[in-house]
Write an enzyme that holds these catalytic residues in place. Structure first.
Site, mmCIF file in Angstrom:
data_model
loop_
_atom_site.group_PDB
_atom_site.id
_atom_site.type_symbol
_atom_site.label_atom_id
_atom_site.label_comp_id
_atom_site.label_asym_id
_atom_site.label_seq_id
_atom_site.Cartn_x
_atom_site.Cartn_y
_atom_site.Cartn_z
ATOM 1 N N TRP A 102 0.822 -1.209 0.000
ATOM 2 C CA TRP A 102 0.000 0.000 0.000
ATOM 3 C C TRP A 102 0.856 1.258 0.000
ATOM 4 C CZ3 TRP A 102 -4.361 -1.156 -1.832
ATOM 5 C CH2 TRP A 102 -4.960 -2.381 -1.547
ATOM 6 N N ASP A 172 -1.123 6.655 6.503
ATOM 7 C CA ASP A 172 -2.250 5.811 6.143
ATOM 8 C C ASP A 172 -2.477 4.852 7.311
ATOM 9 O OD1 ASP A 172 -4.033 3.960 5.183
ATOM 10 O OD2 ASP A 172 -2.901 3.464 3.373
ATOM 11 N N LYS A 196 -12.005 -1.529 8.066
ATOM 12 C CA LYS A 196 -11.278 -2.442 8.952
ATOM 13 C C LYS A 196 -11.800 -2.307 10.391
ATOM 14 C CE LYS A 196 -8.251 -2.611 5.434
ATOM 15 N NZ LYS A 196 -8.114 -3.677 4.460
#
Length: 360
Positions: A102, A172, A196
């Protein structure tokens, strides 16, 4: 009621209490005769939900007044572009620390917008650990330093964070926000896709220091400018109302649990069960992450060969476990144990792992 043993990496498990509360309001929210997703986003009933979500976020994360809380669509992936579009000046460099896929994707998008520098990376070590970095290598003139706090694919997590008062820090936190206490003041921008720990997919939370908003150019398209959301309470256009409602319910649930200190203790206990099953298996299970970089959210591991891994996943599925396959890019096994995954589900998985090892 049957509930799956859900270890999906995202969209992930939601608290059962939250789903039951939402179920009650799908047809008639607050005696309006309408479901929450049918209400106007300009109505007083929805406004109360919107404001409650922001208030609880500020409470749980102890967000100071000099930060804006924004609700944006497009997932964390849109933030890969919005951050450099808003913060990266023409003659500046954006620095990135690579700790997994990511962060690589975030860098790739920033490359399209301006000049970037890789300050550190653990790619050559198969992202088994959080890379070492030298703060002195990051000039004071850097537009920002970007990190990914938890790496879902590789199962690693930052334990401490970079610190440089002159370089804004952007993180992030899609996969570990709300999982542990956080000093928001350490960061200048935090962003997190909700799917999440915060709620369902569809809304992304952005926490940004207000002074950074001055960097955003008026030439940016409205929906790509942070000021558009800050100046309009994230109501410039129709927000993802159902996702924000569920976010508010998840935050209420977290608050009732005792806040982030209690949630952190529960997460550490769950993670220990699985890491103990790996460490005590005499090499039958092979953890991917170095011990000092292990994630409390995503436990990644392999077995001794691919055939055994496939057999493990097959037997796990037969036993009712969902989502234990590793990311398609690397394979192996992964158990995602976000806040809403019950402790007794993790106990069952640890017991299954021990039994499978004994039988093979």
């Amino acid at each position: 009621m049957y509930r799956a043993l859900n270890f999906n990496a995202g969209p992930a498990a939601l608290p059962e209490e939250v789903l039951k509360e939402a179920e009650k309001n799908l047809l008639n929210f607050s005696n309006t005769g309408m479901g929450i997703m049918e209400l106007s986003h300009r109505s007083k009933e929805y406004q109360a939900v919107h404001d409650q979500a922001k208030t609880l976020l500020r409470k749980l994360l102890a967000i100071p007044d000099d930060y804006e809380v924004l609700f944006i669509q497009g997932g964390a992936s849109l933030q890969f572009s919005m951050i450099p579009m808003n913060l990266l000046g023409k003659d500046q460099e954006a620095h990135y620390i690579l700790s997994g896929s990511w962060s690589e994707k975030a860098l790739k998008e920033a490359d399209k917008i301006g000049k970037t520098v890789i300050s550190a990376s653990s790619k050559d070590q198969k992202y088994r650990l959080i890379p070492e970095y030298n703060q002195n290598d990051i000039p004071d003139s850097a537009a920002y330093l970007h990190i990914t706090s938890n790496n879902t694919i590789y199962g690693t997590q930052w334990k401490t964070f970079p610190s440089n008062e002159k370089t804004p820090l952007a993180a992030d936190m899609s996969s570990d926000i709300l999982s542990r206490p956080l000093e928001v003041e350490q960061f200048d921008l935090i962003y997190a896709g909700a799917q999440k720990n915060l709620g369902p997919s569809g809304v992304t939370v952005v926490i940004i220091r207000k002074e950074l908003l001055q960097r955003s150019s008026e030439k940016l398209p409205a929906m790509l400018n942070y000021n558009t959301f800050a100046n309009n309470n994230s109501l410039y256009n129709t927000p993802p109302t159902l996702a924000i409602y569920l976010l508010s319910l998840v935050l209420e649930w977290a608050d009732k649990k005792g806040g982030l200190q209690q949630i952190e203790k529960a997460n550490e206990k769950k993670a220990k069960m699985l890491y103990d099953a790996i460490d005590e298996s005499e090499g039958f299970y092979i953890g991917h992450a170095h011990k000092d970089s292990r994630s409390c959210m995503n436990v990644t591991f392999n077995l001794q060969n691919e055939d055994l891994s496939r057999e493990f996943l097959h037997k796990a599925q037969e036993a009712g476990f969902v989502g234990l396959g590793g990311h398609r890019s690397i394979g192996g096994c992964r158990a995602s144990i976000y806040n809403a995954v019950p402790e007794h589900h993790v106990e069952k998985l640890a017991a299954f792992m021990k039994a499978f090892k004994n039988n093979n």
